[in-house]
Design a protein around this motif. Structure first.
Motif, mmCIF file in Angstrom:
data_model
loop_
_atom_site.group_PDB
_atom_site.id
_atom_site.type_symbol
_atom_site.label_atom_id
_atom_site.label_comp_id
_atom_site.label_asym_id
_atom_site.label_seq_id
_atom_site.Cartn_x
_atom_site.Cartn_y
_atom_site.Cartn_z
ATOM 1 N N SER A 67 0.824 -1.208 0.000
ATOM 2 C CA SER A 67 0.000 0.000 0.000
ATOM 3 C C SER A 67 0.859 1.260 0.000
ATOM 4 O O SER A 67 0.574 2.217 -0.732
ATOM 5 C CB SER A 67 -0.916 -0.010 1.221
ATOM 6 O OG SER A 67 -1.663 1.171 1.286
ATOM 7 N N LYS A 74 2.442 1.702 -3.474
ATOM 8 C CA LYS A 74 1.428 2.177 -4.423
ATOM 9 C C LYS A 74 1.115 3.651 -4.191
ATOM 10 O O LYS A 74 0.964 4.416 -5.136
ATOM 11 C CB LYS A 74 0.159 1.346 -4.300
ATOM 12 C CG LYS A 74 0.303 -0.039 -4.866
ATOM 13 C CD LYS A 74 -0.973 -0.841 -4.659
ATOM 14 C CE LYS A 74 -0.804 -2.271 -5.080
ATOM 15 N NZ LYS A 74 -2.001 -3.076 -4.784
ATOM 16 N N ASP A 75 1.004 4.044 -2.931
ATOM 17 C CA ASP A 75 0.739 5.452 -2.622
ATOM 18 C C ASP A 75 1.892 6.344 -3.065
ATOM 19 O O ASP A 75 1.684 7.435 -3.581
ATOM 20 C CB ASP A 75 0.495 5.641 -1.120
ATOM 21 C CG ASP A 75 -0.837 5.061 -0.662
ATOM 22 O OD1 ASP A 75 -1.697 4.784 -1.528
ATOM 23 O OD2 ASP A 75 -1.002 4.892 0.558
ATOM 24 N N GLY A 135 2.076 5.761 -7.135
ATOM 25 C CA GLY A 135 0.826 5.669 -7.868
ATOM 26 C C GLY A 135 0.466 6.932 -8.631
ATOM 27 O O GLY A 135 1.201 7.922 -8.654
ATOM 28 N N GLU A 136 -0.692 6.881 -9.249
ATOM 29 C CA GLU A 136 -1.184 8.007 -10.052
ATOM 30 C C GLU A 136 -1.256 9.263 -9.186
ATOM 31 O O GLU A 136 -1.704 9.232 -8.049
ATOM 32 C CB GLU A 136 -2.580 7.675 -10.586
ATOM 33 C CG GLU A 136 -3.098 8.712 -11.550
ATOM 34 C CD GLU A 136 -4.410 8.284 -12.186
ATOM 35 O OE1 GLU A 136 -5.088 9.167 -12.677
ATOM 36 O OE2 GLU A 136 -4.726 7.093 -12.183
ATOM 37 N N SER A 177 1.297 10.849 -8.077
ATOM 38 C CA SER A 177 2.547 10.987 -7.348
ATOM 39 C C SER A 177 3.556 11.749 -8.199
ATOM 40 O O SER A 177 3.576 11.638 -9.410
ATOM 41 C CB SER A 177 3.113 9.609 -7.006
ATOM 42 O OG SER A 177 4.430 9.738 -6.510
#
Length: 50
Positions: free
Chosen positions: A6, A9-10, A13-14, A16
């Protein structure tokens, strides 16, 4: 492990700003389109196409 996934991804991710890129080729046979198609495939189809 789920917490780690998680956080990665954070971070990447999109939205970022950690990794910036511009994908130039987005035709039907180019990698971004192929990845988009593979993501939504059922397990058996994904195994064959990957």
């Amino acid at each position: 492990m789920e917490t780690f996934k998680s956080r990665v991804k954070d971070a990447l991710g999109e939205g970022s700003k950690a990794v910036q890129m511009e994908i130039v080729n987005q035709e039907q046979g180019d990698l971004p389109k192929l990845v988009d198609q593979m993501i939504v495939q059922e397990r058996d189809a994904f195994a064959v196409s990957s």
